[in-house]
Design a protein around this motif. Structure first.
Motif, PDB file in Angstrom:
ATOM      1  N   GLU A   5      52.733  10.031  30.704  1.00  0.00           N
ATOM      2  CA  GLU A   5      53.425  10.631  29.443  1.00  0.00           C
ATOM      3  C   GLU A   5      52.766  11.528  28.899  1.00  0.00           C
ATOM      4  N   VAL A  44      59.037  18.583  32.867  1.00  0.00           N
ATOM      5  CA  VAL A  44      59.934  17.940  31.825  1.00  0.00           C
ATOM      6  C   VAL A  44      61.091  17.670  32.257  1.00  0.00           C
ATOM      7  N   MET A  96      60.977  14.435  34.073  1.00  0.00           N
ATOM      8  CA  MET A  96      60.980  13.401  32.876  1.00  0.00           C
ATOM      9  C   MET A  96      62.349  12.967  32.432  1.00  0.00           C
ATOM     10  N   GLU A 147      52.116  14.834  30.631  1.00  0.00           N
ATOM     11  CA  GLU A 147      53.540  15.754  30.387  1.00  0.00           C
ATOM     12  C   GLU A 147      53.533  16.355  28.816  1.00  0.00           C
ATOM     13  N   THR A 148      53.366  15.591  28.153  1.00  0.00           N
ATOM     14  CA  THR A 148      53.375  16.049  26.683  1.00  0.00           C
ATOM     15  C   THR A 148      52.307  17.325  26.373  1.00  0.00           C
ATOM     16  N   GLU A 175      58.297  11.795  23.799  1.00  0.00           N
ATOM     17  CA  GLU A 175      57.200  11.318  24.910  1.00  0.00           C
ATOM     18  C   GLU A 175      56.379  10.234  24.193  1.00  0.00           C
ATOM     19  N   GLU A 226      58.291   7.105  24.207  1.00  0.00           N
ATOM     20  CA  GLU A 226      58.156   6.376  25.763  1.00  0.00           C
ATOM     21  C   GLU A 226      56.957   5.837  25.774  1.00  0.00           C
TER      22      GLU A 226
END
Length: 289
Positions: free
Chosen positions: A127, A83, A86, A130-131, A11, A14
């Protein structure tokens, strides 16, 4: 710890690629004056996930056991959804990420360019959220501890260094292979988080089947042993899952792996150059060959 390191690395890389693309293009078109605004957006995007992580960690403490299990189980399922999305999103948009970000940056470079703040915040913040959510879910599934958090932070730090080196053209990384293999590994991790979330909802009484175990191999792989702890930390291994957890884990792995392999094959046709999967996301094409 390793699983969270890999999550943070993937992540983080990205996020680093997004930032380097935006910085490189702003410099290329002669708009160095917006770089400070870009970094403001990046800073906001990094603070928001920290706040979310703190809220998820300490927020449920005042709730009853059942409520905590419901919150934990629900958020684990949401994390799996994030995830999974993603992984497929990266496989679909990797080739066009650079041109897409550049086009969006062109549209916000009007006047003083304050739109760059929002662009950077949204591009990087997604991002980051999400992490934070997925790392929290994996930490919760193995009972807490600082090791997973340290692993995620080390992964993010490594990604930041790699992003800088890629931007400077000082390293060459096959980003296509990196995202392909880490995506496959994260499918296994997500399957474990899914099973854990279902277990939480079963303990809360929202989902039936609590206490009905499909098998129990805790005598062979004790959860307290070093290898049991390692498997739990990497793959969210449970030596005595319920039937629903086993069915959900197997179903998720089989279905997601099938579509993942199919997507990978469809986006890597023989006519494509071997270097292409890793070139699109990077500001300098030669850095990813």
């Amino acid at each position: 710890m390793f699983a969270n390191f890999l999550i943070g690395l993937r992540e983080g890389l990205e996020m680093a690629l997004i930032v380097t693309i935006l910085v490189a293009y702003a410099v290329k078109v002669g708009r160095r004056d917006v770089l400070s605004k870009l970094w403001i957006g990046v800073g906001i995007a990094l603070v928001i996930p920290l706040g979310i992580g703190a809220l998820l960690t300490w927020g449920p403490y005042g709730l009853s056991f059942e409520a905590q299990e419901i919150v934990g189980g629900t958020l684990s399922l949401v994390a799996v959804g994030f995830v999974t999305w993603m992984i497929f999103w990266m496989g679909k948009t990797a080739r066009s990420m650079k041109s897409t970000l550049q086009n969006r940056l062109d549209s916000v470079l009007v006047g003083a360019g304050w739109g760059v703040v929002i662009l950077a915040m949204l591009s990087v913040g997604r991002e980051g959220i999400e992490t934070a959510l997925f790392v929290w879910a994996t930490v919760a599934s193995i009972g807490g501890g600082w090791e997973p958090v340290v692993g995620a932070l080390l992964g993010l730090l490594t990604a930041a260094v790699l992003g800088f080196l890629l931007y400077r053209g000082m390293v060459r990384v096959n980003l296509g292979a990196f995202f392909t293999w880490t995506g496959a590994f994260l499918i296994l991790v997500a399957g474990g988080v899914l099973a854990y979330g279902i277990g939480d909802l079963q303990e809360a009484g929202l989902v039936p089947g609590a206490g009905v175990h499909a098998y129990d191999i805790s005598a062979v792989i004790p959860a307290s042993s070093w290898y049991g702890t390692a498997l739990a930390g990497i793959l969210n291994f449970n030596p005595s899952p319920t039937w629903l957890q086993v069915i959900a884990w197997v179903g998720y792995i089989v279905v997601v792996a099938f579509f993942y392999v199919r997507q990978h094959r469809s986006t890597h046709q023989p006519a494509s150059s071997p270097a292409k999967p890793g070139t699109a996301p990077v500001p300098h094409a030669h850095a990813a060959s």
